[in-house]
Design a protein around this motif. Structure first.
Motif, mmCIF file in Angstrom:
data_model
loop_
_atom_site.group_PDB
_atom_site.id
_atom_site.type_symbol
_atom_site.label_atom_id
_atom_site.label_comp_id
_atom_site.label_asym_id
_atom_site.label_seq_id
_atom_site.Cartn_x
_atom_site.Cartn_y
_atom_site.Cartn_z
ATOM 1 N N ALA A 220 4.358 -2.112 -8.365
ATOM 2 C CA ALA A 220 3.748 -0.859 -7.574
ATOM 3 C C ALA A 220 2.502 -1.345 -7.182
ATOM 4 O O ALA A 220 1.383 -1.190 -7.583
ATOM 5 C CB ALA A 220 3.626 0.191 -8.313
ATOM 6 N N LEU B 29 0.847 -1.362 -0.001
ATOM 7 C CA LEU B 29 0.185 -0.122 -0.058
ATOM 8 C C LEU B 29 0.870 1.379 -0.081
ATOM 9 O O LEU B 29 0.690 2.212 -0.662
ATOM 10 C CB LEU B 29 -0.815 -0.182 1.346
ATOM 11 C CG LEU B 29 -2.061 -0.867 1.122
ATOM 12 C CD1 LEU B 29 -2.835 -0.834 2.318
ATOM 13 C CD2 LEU B 29 -3.297 -0.334 0.257
ATOM 14 N N ARG C 132 4.149 1.496 -0.997
ATOM 15 C CA ARG C 132 5.049 1.640 -1.923
ATOM 16 C C ARG C 132 4.039 1.992 -3.188
ATOM 17 O O ARG C 132 4.744 2.934 -4.107
ATOM 18 C CB ARG C 132 5.538 0.214 -2.265
ATOM 19 C CG ARG C 132 6.841 -0.005 -3.334
ATOM 20 C CD ARG C 132 7.260 -1.200 -3.628
ATOM 21 N NE ARG C 132 6.790 -2.273 -2.568
ATOM 22 C CZ ARG C 132 6.038 -3.257 -2.593
ATOM 23 N NH1 ARG C 132 5.538 -3.519 -3.902
ATOM 24 N NH2 ARG C 132 5.669 -3.916 -1.750
ATOM 25 N N ARG C 133 2.921 1.680 -3.254
ATOM 26 C CA ARG C 133 2.167 2.142 -4.383
ATOM 27 C C ARG C 133 2.266 3.753 -4.383
ATOM 28 O O ARG C 133 2.085 4.405 -5.275
ATOM 29 C CB ARG C 133 0.802 1.564 -4.294
ATOM 30 C CG ARG C 133 -0.041 2.096 -5.527
ATOM 31 C CD ARG C 133 -1.573 1.167 -5.526
ATOM 32 N NE ARG C 133 -2.457 1.825 -6.455
ATOM 33 C CZ ARG C 133 -2.500 1.555 -7.755
ATOM 34 N NH1 ARG C 133 -1.586 0.476 -8.135
ATOM 35 N NH2 ARG C 133 -3.348 1.938 -8.311
#
Lengths: 208, 208, 208, 208
Positions: free
Chosen positions: B208, B160, B162-163
């Motif tokens: 991602a 979550l 990283r995205r």
């Protein structure tokens, strides 16, 4: 390999339904913003004249769009009720559906302002087609991804799909009559929507 | 010592979700109010001309903002679903998020009206950055305050976060290309949003 | 023979309630858009003058419509709470009800703009009559289709219907006094709505 | 003697919460409609000038009103969560609360348009006072009608009431400083709202 976001994002049917209800509620109420109160009127007679000539002609497209939104709201609700859960893809299919819903006040205002032009009818029909297309895609996707409840039998799934196809064919035929006269096309569309709501038990539409 | 208000205020996740759905629904539908119906048109040709020159150029920013709101709606929903409960602080973090959502119709209209100016792109990017920043803060806060469900593993939490970071870096790079040309920046942002929605399985974005 | 769509479409009371709450919320908030901020004012005195002459006269119709929407929201909620489930027909009865709700901001603006004209009062009354009529039809239909909970006794059903009829008769009588003076009609309607809200324990209205 | 309508009407807390979320969502998003995109700008410099002189001054009242709506949304939510059920009287108390919420976009626009006039500040304060007053009445009524959950101790009830009173006294004092300068009053109100949100652990406000 890291866990991917798409595995678990967007799986709440409840919030999808809540967002949809919100978008439909706003779109339905915004339609009426197109009905402007006549500003200057020196007598009862003046006001009556303004209501009959400025407001009344807009009532037909407005009422038709309210019917249309109602029909597609019932249609979407029926689908969502039959799903066991959502996925990210299904969420995005329904967000596209909501995009078509938000365009409805624009298409309606265009048709109300320029009723005699075939281009307005073409834009309105395109909007109607978009709504039906996305609902059809949603149903097909959900069927293949096995998101539909077991209680929804094959017959019911077929009924849902058939209804969309039959009505879309009739919408297209009705809209096409605008080549002859745009008011004819408008009248036929209203008749179709009323038929969809009242659902008589006769004729070819009975099977839809 | 008297009981303090902040101990028990604002702990309903359901009402936070309901308010969010409402704000998103209104913001999504208000976007379309920016699409004005051409008022004067003496022929089909006139109307087509008006639609192509006045309405069509606004469709791209409008569609991009609808995509953006959809993406962040899914993002927020995914977070809220993973929380066990809310606190007053979390409620205010998400109210800040909703503030950024309500500004979106303004940023979009600014970009649609003044597409060639870098300043419009800067304001739009700032809005996009605000949305991402608040979601990141929300996640970090919830993680530390132990508000995240146990089912949400470390991997998922990292996914979550990283995205958000990857997309924010890409948004910033895309927006920066407005130094060369604002339409290039706009095109790149739309491409990014479409990628976020369609989520292909290749390249750096896969992680991602 | 294929399964028909109408057998299973539109049976969720929850989504009907959610859509209704959305439409009422938007209509209630849109009322206030009719209150325009005076744009030019060179002194405190100018501004006070503008508020008293441009804004204040609109407050009465605006407040009356808010009361009216509140009354009918409570009325619809009470009905929905007493139903066991919805059907497609009941859904459409309530969509017609919501259509009348979305027209309320228009009727209110018409009355606020042209308070001295009987025609405005006639349109407003028609709107009020439509709201009551649809709620009455809904109750009658639900009663016959056996959709009402058993806890709702015959007495309670009769009380619900009687209330609608008594108030509609009083609305019609109040609106009719606009033949004498439209402000008298407006005053009587406000008094009726306040009575409906405050619900004193005396006189003929006690039995309603 | 026939069963009276008021015995069983308006007892759903869920629908009251849903309507409230809808009204707050629309009011919060409508605030931003007051931020108009500058229409004519021939250069980046022109646009920057327009943003700084036409849009920026409106940001402060707008942000303050968003804060205010957020604060009162949290306040109302906390109350509704602590009630066991609703009654018709409680429903109407909260409908009055929502009336005050719908007026907020008007008061905000008035303050943004005429910031230097004390009259605008007086109207804004009246709106703020109305919100607090109704919440206080709601709490008092619910306490006497025994609608409050047993988990909500005497201490918590006192904390809820004390908070409203302390903040209302501070709002009144802040608004009164407009006799000296309206910007001072505006600044103090923003500071109070920020304090209410951030809730520092020091000074007299700690006990509120």
């Amino acid at each position: 390999m890291p866990t991917r976001y798409h595995r678990f994002a967007g799986s709440s049917l409840d919030r999808l339904a809540a967002l949809s209800d919100g978008v439909f509620a706003v779109a339905m109420t915004l339609l009426v913003l197109d009905l402007k109160v006549p500003s200057a009127a020196e007598s009862e007679h003046d006001l009556l004249h303004a209501l009959l000539h400025q407001v009344a002609p807009r009532l037909l497209p407005y009422a038709m769009s309210f019917l249309t939104l109602g029909i597609f709201w019932v249609g979407q609700q029926t689908q969502l009720e039959s799903f066991t859960r959502s996925t990210r893809a299904l969420t995005w299919i329904h967000l596209s559906f909501l995009l078509a819903v938000t365009v409805m006040p624009f298409s309606t205002a265009l048709l109300a302002e320029h009723t005699t032009f075939r281009l307005s009818m073409a834009v309105y029909w395109l909007n109607l087609f978009g709504l039906g297309l996305v609902l059809f895609v949603s149903l097909r996707y959900a069927d293949r991804a096995r998101l539909i409840r077991e209680e929804t039998t094959e017959d019911m799934r077929a009924a849902l799909k058939r209804r969309i196809v039959v009505y879309q064919v009739l919408y297209a035929l009705a809209a096409l009559t605008c080549v002859v006269n745009t008011y004819l096309a408008l009248g036929l569309l209203v008749a179709l929507q009323l038929n969809s709501v009242i659902a008589p038990q006769v004729g070819i539409l009975d099977r839809a």
